[in-house]
Design a protein around this motif. Structure first.
Motif, PDB file in Angstrom:
ATOM      1  N   HIS A 131      18.210 104.334 -85.656  1.00  0.00           N
ATOM      2  CA  HIS A 131      16.848 104.503 -85.139  1.00  0.00           C
ATOM      3  C   HIS A 131      16.414 103.168 -84.557  1.00  0.00           C
ATOM      4  N   GLU A 132      15.322 103.196 -83.817  1.00  0.00           N
ATOM      5  CA  GLU A 132      14.847 102.002 -83.090  1.00  0.00           C
ATOM      6  C   GLU A 132      15.965 101.412 -82.228  1.00  0.00           C
ATOM      7  N   VAL A 133      16.660 102.265 -81.501  1.00  0.00           N
ATOM      8  CA  VAL A 133      17.738 101.824 -80.612  1.00  0.00           C
ATOM      9  C   VAL A 133      17.110 101.134 -79.408  1.00  0.00           C
ATOM     10  N   VAL A 134      17.540  99.885 -79.167  1.00  0.00           N
ATOM     11  CA  VAL A 134      16.990  99.076 -78.085  1.00  0.00           C
ATOM     12  C   VAL A 134      18.131  98.536 -77.230  1.00  0.00           C
ATOM     13  N   LEU A 135      18.029  98.748 -75.928  1.00  0.00           N
ATOM     14  CA  LEU A 135      18.994  98.193 -74.984  1.00  0.00           C
ATOM     15  C   LEU A 135      18.667  96.718 -74.785  1.00  0.00           C
ATOM     16  N   LEU A 136      19.613  95.844 -75.129  1.00  0.00           N
ATOM     17  CA  LEU A 136      19.387  94.404 -75.023  1.00  0.00           C
ATOM     18  C   LEU A 136      19.882  93.837 -73.696  1.00  0.00           C
ATOM     19  N   ASN A 137      20.990  94.389 -73.200  1.00  0.00           N
ATOM     20  CA  ASN A 137      21.564  93.865 -71.963  1.00  0.00           C
ATOM     21  C   ASN A 137      22.482  94.920 -71.359  1.00  0.00           C
ATOM     22  N   TYR A 138      22.465  95.011 -70.037  1.00  0.00           N
ATOM     23  CA  TYR A 138      23.347  95.916 -69.310  1.00  0.00           C
ATOM     24  C   TYR A 138      23.700  95.239 -68.002  1.00  0.00           C
ATOM     25  N   GLU A 139      25.006  95.093 -67.753  1.00  0.00           N
ATOM     26  CA  GLU A 139      25.402  94.408 -66.530  1.00  0.00           C
ATOM     27  C   GLU A 139      26.741  94.910 -66.025  1.00  0.00           C
ATOM     28  N   GLU A 140      26.906  94.841 -64.709  1.00  0.00           N
ATOM     29  CA  GLU A 140      28.200  95.088 -64.098  1.00  0.00           C
ATOM     30  C   GLU A 140      29.027  93.838 -64.305  1.00  0.00           C
ATOM     31  N   ILE A 141      30.318  94.013 -64.605  1.00  0.00           N
ATOM     32  CA  ILE A 141      31.189  92.873 -64.900  1.00  0.00           C
ATOM     33  C   ILE A 141      32.480  92.981 -64.097  1.00  0.00           C
ATOM     34  N   THR A 142      33.124  91.847 -63.927  1.00  0.00           N
ATOM     35  CA  THR A 142      34.416  91.839 -63.237  1.00  0.00           C
ATOM     36  C   THR A 142      35.573  91.781 -64.229  1.00  0.00           C
ATOM     37  N   GLU A 143      35.283  91.353 -65.458  1.00  0.00           N
ATOM     38  CA  GLU A 143      36.315  91.333 -66.498  1.00  0.00           C
ATOM     39  C   GLU A 143      35.666  91.483 -67.858  1.00  0.00           C
ATOM     40  N   ARG A 144      36.458  91.934 -68.807  1.00  0.00           N
ATOM     41  CA  ARG A 144      35.973  92.151 -70.176  1.00  0.00           C
ATOM     42  C   ARG A 144      36.014  90.850 -70.975  1.00  0.00           C
ATOM     43  N   ARG A 145      35.090  90.708 -71.885  1.00  0.00           N
ATOM     44  CA  ARG A 145      35.118  89.594 -72.842  1.00  0.00           C
ATOM     45  C   ARG A 145      35.815  89.999 -74.133  1.00  0.00           C
ATOM     46  N   PHE A 146      35.809  91.281 -74.441  1.00  0.00           N
ATOM     47  CA  PHE A 146      36.311  91.765 -75.726  1.00  0.00           C
ATOM     48  C   PHE A 146      37.462  92.754 -75.535  1.00  0.00           C
TER      49      PHE A 146
END
Length: 139
Positions: A72-87
């Motif tokens: 509950h209380e789901v909040v979007l913190l960041n959303y971005e297009e990327i060229t490569e994964r970090r994880f």
């Protein structure tokens, strides 16, 4: 197109260690077939998670999480297009909170507790990057 999405949510009070492990097992089993990688942090009843993958797959998973009654209380913190994964190395890595130096949390927050609701999405991503760099992630 690859995207990276970071969100926070509060867990229902009945989430325990076994249920958290079941969530992680399910993520590790299901995410690879959808091309999703990421990192999960859970502390004090708060989930903070980053998902990476194709836009449709990540959006679909986020919508499922937002509708999941365990969150509950789901909040979007960041959303971005990327060229490569970090994880890219984790179908779903988990932060080992027991190994976490509280000073690292203080670097990005007013207190030494995980509270993504009180910091920016950029600060949350910087924290995740440092957690990976300091080997605080379990596979």
């Amino acid at each position: 197109m690859l995207v990276r999405l970071t969100y926070a949510s509060r867990a229902i009070p009945s989430i325990d260690h076994d249920e958290l492990q079941a969530i992680l097992r399910q993520s590790k089993q299901n995410n690879p077939q959808h091309g999703i990688t990421g990192l999960l942090c859970y502390s004090g009843g708060i989930f903070m998670q980053t998902l990476e993958g194709g836009r449709l797959a990540v959006n679909h998973l986020y919508n499922r999480i937002a509708a999941d009654p365990r969150h509950h209380e789901v909040v979007l913190l960041n959303y971005e297009e990327i060229t490569e994964r970090r994880f890219a190395g984790w179908a779903m890595g988990q932060v080992n909170m027991a190994r976490l130096n509280p000073a690292l949390l203080l670097k990005y927050s007013a207190t030494a507790t995980l509270d993504p609701y009180a910091v920016s999405g950029r600060a949350s991503m910087a924290l995740f990057d440092e957690l990976v760099a300091t080997a605080s992630v379990m596979c």
